[in-house]
Scaffold this motif. Structure first.
Motif, short mmCIF file in Angstrom:
data_model
loop_
_atom_site.label_atom_id
_atom_site.label_comp_id
_atom_site.label_asym_id
_atom_site.label_seq_id
_atom_site.Cartn_x
_atom_site.Cartn_y
_atom_site.Cartn_z
N ARG A 210 0.84 -1.20 0.00
CA ARG A 210 0.00 0.00 0.00
C ARG A 210 0.88 1.26 0.00
O ARG A 210 0.67 2.18 -0.78
CB ARG A 210 -0.92 -0.01 1.21
N LYS A 211 1.89 1.26 0.85
CA LYS A 211 2.78 2.43 0.95
C LYS A 211 3.55 2.64 -0.35
O LYS A 211 3.71 3.76 -0.83
CB LYS A 211 3.80 2.24 2.10
N PHE A 212 4.05 1.53 -0.91
CA PHE A 212 4.80 1.62 -2.16
C PHE A 212 3.93 2.22 -3.26
O PHE A 212 4.36 3.09 -4.02
CB PHE A 212 5.30 0.23 -2.59
N ARG A 213 2.69 1.73 -3.35
CA ARG A 213 1.79 2.21 -4.42
C ARG A 213 1.49 3.69 -4.28
O ARG A 213 1.47 4.43 -5.26
CB ARG A 213 0.49 1.40 -4.41
N LYS A 214 1.27 4.09 -3.04
CA LYS A 214 0.97 5.50 -2.77
C LYS A 214 2.14 6.37 -3.22
O LYS A 214 1.98 7.38 -3.91
CB LYS A 214 0.72 5.66 -1.26
N GLN A 215 3.35 5.93 -2.84
CA GLN A 215 4.56 6.68 -3.19
C GLN A 215 4.79 6.69 -4.71
O GLN A 215 5.12 7.72 -5.30
CB GLN A 215 5.77 6.06 -2.47
N ALA A 216 4.55 5.53 -5.35
CA ALA A 216 4.76 5.44 -6.80
C ALA A 216 3.76 6.31 -7.55
O ALA A 216 4.11 6.95 -8.55
CB ALA A 216 4.63 3.98 -7.25
N ALA A 217 2.51 6.37 -7.05
CA ALA A 217 1.50 7.22 -7.69
C ALA A 217 1.91 8.69 -7.56
O ALA A 217 1.81 9.46 -8.52
CB ALA A 217 0.14 6.99 -7.04
N LEU A 218 2.40 9.05 -6.38
CA LEU A 218 2.84 10.43 -6.16
C LEU A 218 4.00 10.79 -7.07
O LEU A 218 4.01 11.86 -7.70
CB LEU A 218 3.30 10.59 -4.70
#
Ligand code: SAH
Length: 230
Positions: A210-218
């Motif tokens: 979840r954290k990785f995806r959030k960061q990658a989207a940002l």
């Protein structure tokens, strides 16, 4: 939800709604798409829908009468949740927010312009919305109508297999996307020509994912669409 399209090229729409998500939504009875031929509301032998612009200019303009007659005979008494939208290069810009708003209507009737456009009285006295899909000029409203319907259809509850999946999409600010781009996705093989899918996605740790995806989207939003980050 019922979509209606008013067009001089009804056969244009045999393709766009015959596949994937929109077709499934139709088959499941979650949405319906009715195509109306504008020429059905003409009364002369040649089924004339257009005329020369007042003031003299290039090209032809779609006449007001058949369009008004079409809408008034499709909806003899129009309810507040039966909305008319005119596709127009001069309209307000269509985006995910507008799509979300329109997905709550009962019916949406889309008027497709052609030639130099549509008699202005349609925009002023018949349409609830004048919608543009972008800052460029198409030769007709049909492609734009297909874009608008495809976008709204997938927001109707139940049309996407997974109820929540639209909320993660790019531009959605109703869910976890917060108006950013969607996170990037990878699938098998994990190693393709030496380019590896991110390790964290393979390890099954949902909080880390979840954290990785959030960061990658940002990161992707900042790189390609900085205008989306306020
Ligand atoms: N003379 C007009 C363009 C007419 S194009 C102008 O310069 O504004 C013919 C039709 O194509 C329009 O009536 C409209 O229905 C459709 N159309 C063209 N560009 C569009 C766009 N960006 N979004 C939505 N519809 C568009």
């Amino acid at each position: 939800m019922i979509f209606r399209i008013l067009t001089i090229f009804p056969e244009f729409f045999t393709g766009p709604f015959a596949h994937g998500v929109v077709k499934r939504g139709k088959d499941a009875g979650l949405l319906d798409i009715q195509i109306h031929n504008l020429r059905d509301w003409t009364h002369d032998r040649h089924k004339t829908v257009d005329d020369r612009p007042f003031g003299g200019a290039e090209g032809m303009v779609l006449k007001a009468e058949p369009i008004f007659q079409a809408v008034e005979s499709i909806w003899p008494e129009r309810r507040p949740d039966q909305k008319v939208a005119l596709l127009s290069a001069q309209g307000r810009m269509f985006d995910q927010g507008m799509a979300n708003r329109l997905s709550h209507e009962g019916e949406l009737l889309l008027i497709c312009g052609r030639y130099e456009g549509v008699d202005e009285r349609v925009a002023m006295h018949l349409a609830d919305e004048e919608i543009s899909i972008g800052n460029y000029v198409l030769s007709g409203g049909e492609l734009a109508a297909a874009v608008v319907i495809d976008t709204i259809a997938r927001l109707i509850p139940g049309v996407l297999g997974n109820e929540t999946s639209a909320s993660f999409d790019s531009f959605q600010d109703t869910g976890h996307g917060e108006g950013l781009l969607d996170c990037p996705h990878w699938t098998r093989p994990a190693d393709f020509r030496g380019w590896k899918a991110p390790e964290v996605l393979l390890n099954g740790n949902h909080e880390e994912i979840r954290k990785f995806r959030k960061q990658a989207a940002l990161e992707k939003t900042a790189r390609l669409r900085p205008d989306l980050i306020t």
